[in-house]
Design a protein around this motif. Structure first.
Motif, PDB file in Angstrom:
ATOM      1  N   ASP A  12       1.395  -1.773   0.276  1.00  0.00           N
ATOM      2  CA  ASP A  12      -0.441   0.539  -0.103  1.00  0.00           C
ATOM      3  C   ASP A  12       1.046   1.156  -0.221  1.00  0.00           C
ATOM      4  N   GLU A  13       2.071   1.549   0.634  1.00  0.00           N
ATOM      5  CA  GLU A  13       2.663   2.592   0.918  1.00  0.00           C
ATOM      6  C   GLU A  13       3.366   2.514  -0.830  1.00  0.00           C
ATOM      7  N   GLN A  14       3.782   1.961  -1.375  1.00  0.00           N
ATOM      8  CA  GLN A  14       4.673   1.672  -2.476  1.00  0.00           C
ATOM      9  C   GLN A  14       3.590   2.234  -3.775  1.00  0.00           C
ATOM     10  N   TRP A  15       2.103   1.701  -3.715  1.00  0.00           N
ATOM     11  CA  TRP A  15       1.182   2.430  -4.540  1.00  0.00           C
ATOM     12  C   TRP A  15       1.228   3.912  -4.565  1.00  0.00           C
ATOM     13  N   ALA A  16       1.240   4.348  -2.896  1.00  0.00           N
ATOM     14  CA  ALA A  16       0.785   5.112  -3.140  1.00  0.00           C
ATOM     15  C   ALA A  16       1.777   7.066  -4.092  1.00  0.00           C
ATOM     16  N   ARG A  17       2.580   6.298  -3.130  1.00  0.00           N
ATOM     17  CA  ARG A  17       3.620   6.679  -4.117  1.00  0.00           C
ATOM     18  C   ARG A  17       3.987   7.082  -5.802  1.00  0.00           C
ATOM     19  N   ILE A  18       3.168   5.702  -7.040  1.00  0.00           N
ATOM     20  CA  ILE A  18       3.498   6.068  -7.433  1.00  0.00           C
ATOM     21  C   ILE A  18       1.701   6.498  -8.503  1.00  0.00           C
ATOM     22  N   GLU A  19       0.404   6.075  -7.776  1.00  0.00           N
ATOM     23  CA  GLU A  19      -0.487   6.509  -8.245  1.00  0.00           C
ATOM     24  C   GLU A  19      -0.818   7.285  -8.725  1.00  0.00           C
ATOM     25  N   SER A  20      -0.307   8.584  -7.921  1.00  0.00           N
ATOM     26  CA  SER A  20      -0.407  10.252  -8.760  1.00  0.00           C
ATOM     27  C   SER A  20       0.050   9.644 -10.494  1.00  0.00           C
ATOM     28  N   SER A  21       1.138   9.064 -10.698  1.00  0.00           N
ATOM     29  CA  SER A  21       2.005   9.584 -11.674  1.00  0.00           C
ATOM     30  C   SER A  21       1.223   8.746 -12.984  1.00  0.00           C
ATOM     31  N   LEU A  22       0.433   7.337 -12.586  1.00  0.00           N
ATOM     32  CA  LEU A  22      -0.858   7.330 -13.703  1.00  0.00           C
ATOM     33  C   LEU A  22      -1.719   8.532 -14.288  1.00  0.00           C
ATOM     34  N   PRO A  23      -1.489   8.464 -15.808  1.00  0.00           N
ATOM     35  CA  PRO A  23      -2.678   9.057 -16.191  1.00  0.00           C
ATOM     36  C   PRO A  23      -4.071   9.193 -15.976  1.00  0.00           C
ATOM     37  N   THR A  24      -5.351  10.084 -16.180  1.00  0.00           N
ATOM     38  CA  THR A  24      -6.198  10.035 -16.244  1.00  0.00           C
ATOM     39  C   THR A  24      -7.431   8.843 -17.040  1.00  0.00           C
ATOM     40  N   ASN A  25      -8.395   8.573 -16.966  1.00  0.00           N
ATOM     41  CA  ASN A  25      -8.593   7.535 -17.939  1.00  0.00           C
ATOM     42  C   ASN A  25      -9.714   8.913 -18.663  1.00  0.00           C
ATOM     43  N   GLN A  26     -10.261   9.376 -18.204  1.00  0.00           N
ATOM     44  CA  GLN A  26     -11.471  10.284 -18.783  1.00  0.00           C
ATOM     45  C   GLN A  26     -10.806  10.172 -20.479  1.00  0.00           C
ATOM     46  N   GLY A  27     -12.130   9.992 -21.175  1.00  0.00           N
ATOM     47  CA  GLY A  27     -12.645   9.833 -22.708  1.00  0.00           C
ATOM     48  C   GLY A  27     -11.915   8.866 -23.184  1.00  0.00           C
ATOM     49  N   LEU A  28     -11.463   7.626 -22.700  1.00  0.00           N
ATOM     50  CA  LEU A  28     -11.118   6.726 -23.072  1.00  0.00           C
ATOM     51  C   LEU A  28     -12.304   5.216 -23.232  1.00  0.00           C
ATOM     52  N   PRO A  36      -7.169   1.161 -11.129  1.00  0.00           N
ATOM     53  CA  PRO A  36      -6.066   0.938 -12.020  1.00  0.00           C
ATOM     54  C   PRO A  36      -5.133   0.245 -11.309  1.00  0.00           C
ATOM     55  N   ARG A  37      -5.347   0.289  -9.715  1.00  0.00           N
ATOM     56  CA  ARG A  37      -3.531  -0.957  -9.195  1.00  0.00           C
ATOM     57  C   ARG A  37      -4.428  -2.227  -9.683  1.00  0.00           C
ATOM     58  N   ARG A  38      -5.321  -2.963 -10.042  1.00  0.00           N
ATOM     59  CA  ARG A  38      -5.581  -4.349 -10.664  1.00  0.00           C
ATOM     60  C   ARG A  38      -5.349  -4.430 -11.934  1.00  0.00           C
ATOM     61  N   VAL A  39      -5.100  -3.046 -12.400  1.00  0.00           N
ATOM     62  CA  VAL A  39      -4.532  -3.180 -13.996  1.00  0.00           C
ATOM     63  C   VAL A  39      -3.027  -3.404 -13.737  1.00  0.00           C
ATOM     64  N   VAL A  40      -2.857  -2.380 -13.282  1.00  0.00           N
ATOM     65  CA  VAL A  40      -0.867  -2.673 -12.794  1.00  0.00           C
ATOM     66  C   VAL A  40      -0.268  -3.113 -12.330  1.00  0.00           C
ATOM     67  N   GLU A  41      -0.996  -4.412 -11.224  1.00  0.00           N
ATOM     68  CA  GLU A  41      -1.103  -5.092 -11.017  1.00  0.00           C
ATOM     69  C   GLU A  41      -1.003  -6.449 -11.512  1.00  0.00           C
ATOM     70  N   GLN A  86       9.698   9.921 -11.494  1.00  0.00           N
ATOM     71  CA  GLN A  86       9.198  10.895 -10.396  1.00  0.00           C
ATOM     72  C   GLN A  86      10.754   9.901  -8.952  1.00  0.00           C
ATOM     73  N   VAL A  87      10.290   8.993  -8.889  1.00  0.00           N
ATOM     74  CA  VAL A  87      11.007   7.648  -8.165  1.00  0.00           C
ATOM     75  C   VAL A  87      12.027   7.901  -7.906  1.00  0.00           C
ATOM     76  N   LEU A  88      13.160   7.776  -8.752  1.00  0.00           N
ATOM     77  CA  LEU A  88      14.087   8.797  -9.135  1.00  0.00           C
ATOM     78  C   LEU A  88      14.739  10.232  -8.234  1.00  0.00           C
ATOM     79  N   VAL A  89      13.743  11.134  -8.359  1.00  0.00           N
ATOM     80  CA  VAL A  89      13.974  12.115  -7.609  1.00  0.00           C
ATOM     81  C   VAL A  89      13.543  11.961  -6.112  1.00  0.00           C
TER      82      VAL A  89
END
Length: 303
Positions: A12-28, A36-41, A86-89
């Motif tokens: 959960d902690e790792q996911w919280a660090r990268i979740e904001s990097s995912l684009p929105t799915n509006q209009g697709l 989104p986590r189910r897809v990335v997992e 983002q993780v490298l920053v």
């Protein structure tokens, strides 16, 4: 999230660090999903186990078609690269990146499903800059598959940026010389700074084996004010010795620093624990490279 712990890769902690990097799915249309986590997992699970996309457990993840399409989209629009940046920053701000980088390459064998493509007879290219470019410009010629001594192979060129944790990789055909791709590999180093300032892109030193021991590489690294930690080849030593005083001085070599070169080898061993990376199943180099980048992201998050 309903995914069981057996199928989860991110905490959960790792996911919280990268979740904001995912684009929105509006209009697709046709690609919408609620979690989104189910897809990335699902993407990470597929590469970790090496199973076919159709065999992804639907009750644990999204439908396999959705998982595959989003991985393809993230590979094309640079989502995985932005996530790694983002993780490298965060890692650079915490002083965790070692700027005396180790460089090397490793060979992987493509599955027959990946090798069933049209390939040019000559150079398959050093890859391409996959970030924010149209799809017809991101895929290298020959799909990063070439014919070497081991048959059809793909080569992953990698820089190790600290404690066995790398920046972005470069994918080429297996016949490409490691030294010929070094400039492309170093150009992938780009770590944004916290606050003002240009991203850092120049390492302090490059540590590499004898495959990179050429005068052109040494001259170029010195021109960029990068310390060279590369041993001489035996034939180069013999030629210089045979010429006597006209052979010049041997290049400087820090033997103590060179002992740390094996961190990149250890990272390759870690990467190939993912069965979907140890064997290449994708025809497209862009999707295979994206999976290698995802593995790098998870490696940094586990710090």
């Amino acid at each position: 999230m309903s995914t069981g712990s057996r199928y989860r890769v991110f905490t959960d902690e790792q996911w919280a660090r990268i979740e904001s990097s995912l684009p929105t799915n509006q209009g697709l249309r046709g690609l919408l999903f609620e979690e989104p986590r189910r897809v990335v997992e699902g993407i990470a699970y597929r590469y970790r186990t090496g199973i076919p996309w159709r065999d992804l457990p639907r009750e644990q993840f999204a439908p396999w078609q959705t998982v595959w399409k989003w991985h393809r989209r993230y590979a094309a629009d640079g989502t995985w690269d932005r996530m790694l940046a983002q993780v490298l920053v965060e890692a650079d701000a915490a002083g965790m990146i070692n700027w005396a980088v180790s460089v090397d390459a490793t060979i992987t064998r493509p599955h027959r499903h990946a090798a069933n493509t049209t390939r040019p007879d000559q150079d398959t290219g050093a890859g391409a800059n996959y970030k924010k470019q149209p799809l017809d410009k991101v895929e290298p010629p020959g799909h990063g598959i070439g014919r070497s001594r081991g048959g059809l192979t793909t080569k992953i060129h990698q820089v190790e940026g600290g404690r066995g944790r790398p920046p972005t990789p470069v994918i080429t055909g297996g016949q490409r010389n490691d030294g010929a791709v070094l400039d492309q590999v170093l150009s992938e180093i780009r770590v944004p700074r916290v606050g003002a300032g240009r991203p850092r892109a120049r390492p302090e030193a490059v540590i590499a084996d004898r495959a990179y021991a050429t005068g052109v590489i040494r001259t170029e690294l010195r021109r960029r004010r990068i310390r060279v930690v590369i041993p001489e080849k035996r034939d180069q030593i013999a030629t210089r010795t045979r010429r006597g005083r006209r052979g010049g001085r041997p290049p400087a070599f820090d033997e103590e620093a060179y002992r740390g070169r094996n961190v990149v080898e250890r990272y390759f061993a870690l990467t190939k624990q993912w069965r979907g990376l140890a064997t290449r199943y994708h025809k497209l180099a862009i999707t295979y490279r994206a999976a290698v980048t995802l593995c790098a992201i998870l490696t940094w998050l586990r710090t």
